[in-house]
Design an enzyme around this catalytic site. Structure first.
Site, short mmCIF file in Angstrom:
data_model
loop_
_atom_site.label_atom_id
_atom_site.label_comp_id
_atom_site.label_asym_id
_atom_site.label_seq_id
_atom_site.Cartn_x
_atom_site.Cartn_y
_atom_site.Cartn_z
N ASP A 51 0.82 3.86 -3.25
CA ASP A 51 0.45 5.27 -3.11
C ASP A 51 1.41 6.14 -3.91
O ASP A 51 1.00 7.09 -4.59
CB ASP A 51 0.46 5.65 -1.63
CG ASP A 51 0.15 7.12 -1.41
OD1 ASP A 51 -0.94 7.56 -1.77
OD2 ASP A 51 1.03 7.82 -0.87
N GLU A 85 -4.42 0.63 -3.70
CA GLU A 85 -3.03 1.08 -3.79
C GLU A 85 -2.07 -0.11 -3.74
O GLU A 85 -1.05 -0.15 -4.46
CB GLU A 85 -2.73 2.06 -2.66
CG GLU A 85 -3.44 3.40 -2.81
CD GLU A 85 -3.27 4.30 -1.61
OE1 GLU A 85 -3.56 5.51 -1.73
OE2 GLU A 85 -2.86 3.80 -0.54
N GLU A 116 0.84 -1.20 0.00
CA GLU A 116 0.00 0.00 0.00
C GLU A 116 0.88 1.25 0.00
O GLU A 116 0.63 2.21 -0.74
CB GLU A 116 -0.91 0.00 1.22
CG GLU A 116 -1.71 1.27 1.42
CD GLU A 116 -2.11 1.48 2.86
OE1 GLU A 116 -2.32 2.65 3.24
OE2 GLU A 116 -2.20 0.49 3.61
N ASP A 153 -7.05 1.49 0.41
CA ASP A 153 -5.72 0.97 0.73
C ASP A 153 -5.39 -0.25 -0.13
O ASP A 153 -4.27 -0.38 -0.64
CB ASP A 153 -5.65 0.57 2.21
CG ASP A 153 -5.68 1.77 3.15
OD1 ASP A 153 -5.50 2.91 2.67
OD2 ASP A 153 -5.89 1.56 4.36
#
Length: 225
Positions: A49, A121, A45, A118
């Site tokens: 991002d 990502e 995650e 989350d």
């Protein structure tokens, strides 16, 4: 490692054929079911991002060669925020294949905004680690679709925009008050009131406090003009 039938179908919806399927499995593993031999998706995650941010920054620059940084920043924030990631996750049925602990499943984890965002990502990172940046870029651009073209020039977060409105008029920051909570524990519905110090307010209802706060701020901004 071999993917399950459901995971294989998800990979098709994602549009990526994993050379290392264990990366997808890890991206779909929530902390509520993780163990020493079954790592969760948090590290992916974190990476995803950053990959998403680079892809979106590049896409926005390519979409509008004349836009200033002040115009690009709010568009960027609108495209990478958790709500947008969760929206894309729902679009490809990510919640259906999440690996969750029993308590998280009972509490409606497959529908939670933050959890879906989350995991989206993490999936982006899995594609990046599996096949490199070009593959990750192609995946993100395809899934985000026309969002990069249609994002509003002033796509500021409604709560941020409302706070800036208040500050410009020398008012304290807005308050967000939980007016009501209904529904079962695993799928609560929140009604939130956004209130300014001068007494003006609006309410909104949503499946998460954050979403309800944003919607209430948006409604109040609309009324304020």
């Amino acid at each position: 490692m071999k993917l399950s039938a459901e995971q294989t179908a998800f990979a098709r919806r994602l549009g990526h054929d994993f050379a290392r399927p264990e990366l997808l499995v890890r991206a779909l593993t929530h902390g509520s079911i993780a163990s020493v031999t079954r790592p969760d998706n948090q590290r992916l995650e974190f990476l995803g991002d950053r990959v998403l941010g680079l892809v979106m920054a590049e896409a926005l620059l390519n979409a509008d060669a004349d836009a200033a940084e002040g115009q690009l920043a709010p568009r960027f924030n609108a495209l990478v925020r958790k709500e947008t990631c969760a929206e894309v996750a729902r679009q490809i049925g990510l919640g259906d294949v999440l690996r969750l602990g029993r308590s998280e499943m009972i509490s409606g984890g497959r529908r939670k905004e933050a959890l879906l965002g989350d995991a989206m990502e993490a999936v982006i990172a899995a594609v990046y680690v599996d096949a490199g940046f070009d593959a990750a870029r192609a995946c993100v651009v395809r899934l985000w679709g026309e969002r990069t073209q249609q994002v509003e020039a002033d796509a500021r977060d409604p709560k941020t925009a409302l706070q800036e409105w208040a500050q410009a008029r020398k008012l304290p920051p807005p308050e967000y008050i939980e007016v009501k909570r209904t529904g079962p524990d695993h799928a609560p519905i929140f009604t939130i009131e956004a209130r300014l110090a001068d007494g003006q307010s609006e309410q909104a209802t949503a499946k998460s406090k954050r979403e309800a706060q944003q919607a209430a701020a948006h409604a109040l901004l609309d009324r304020l003009g």
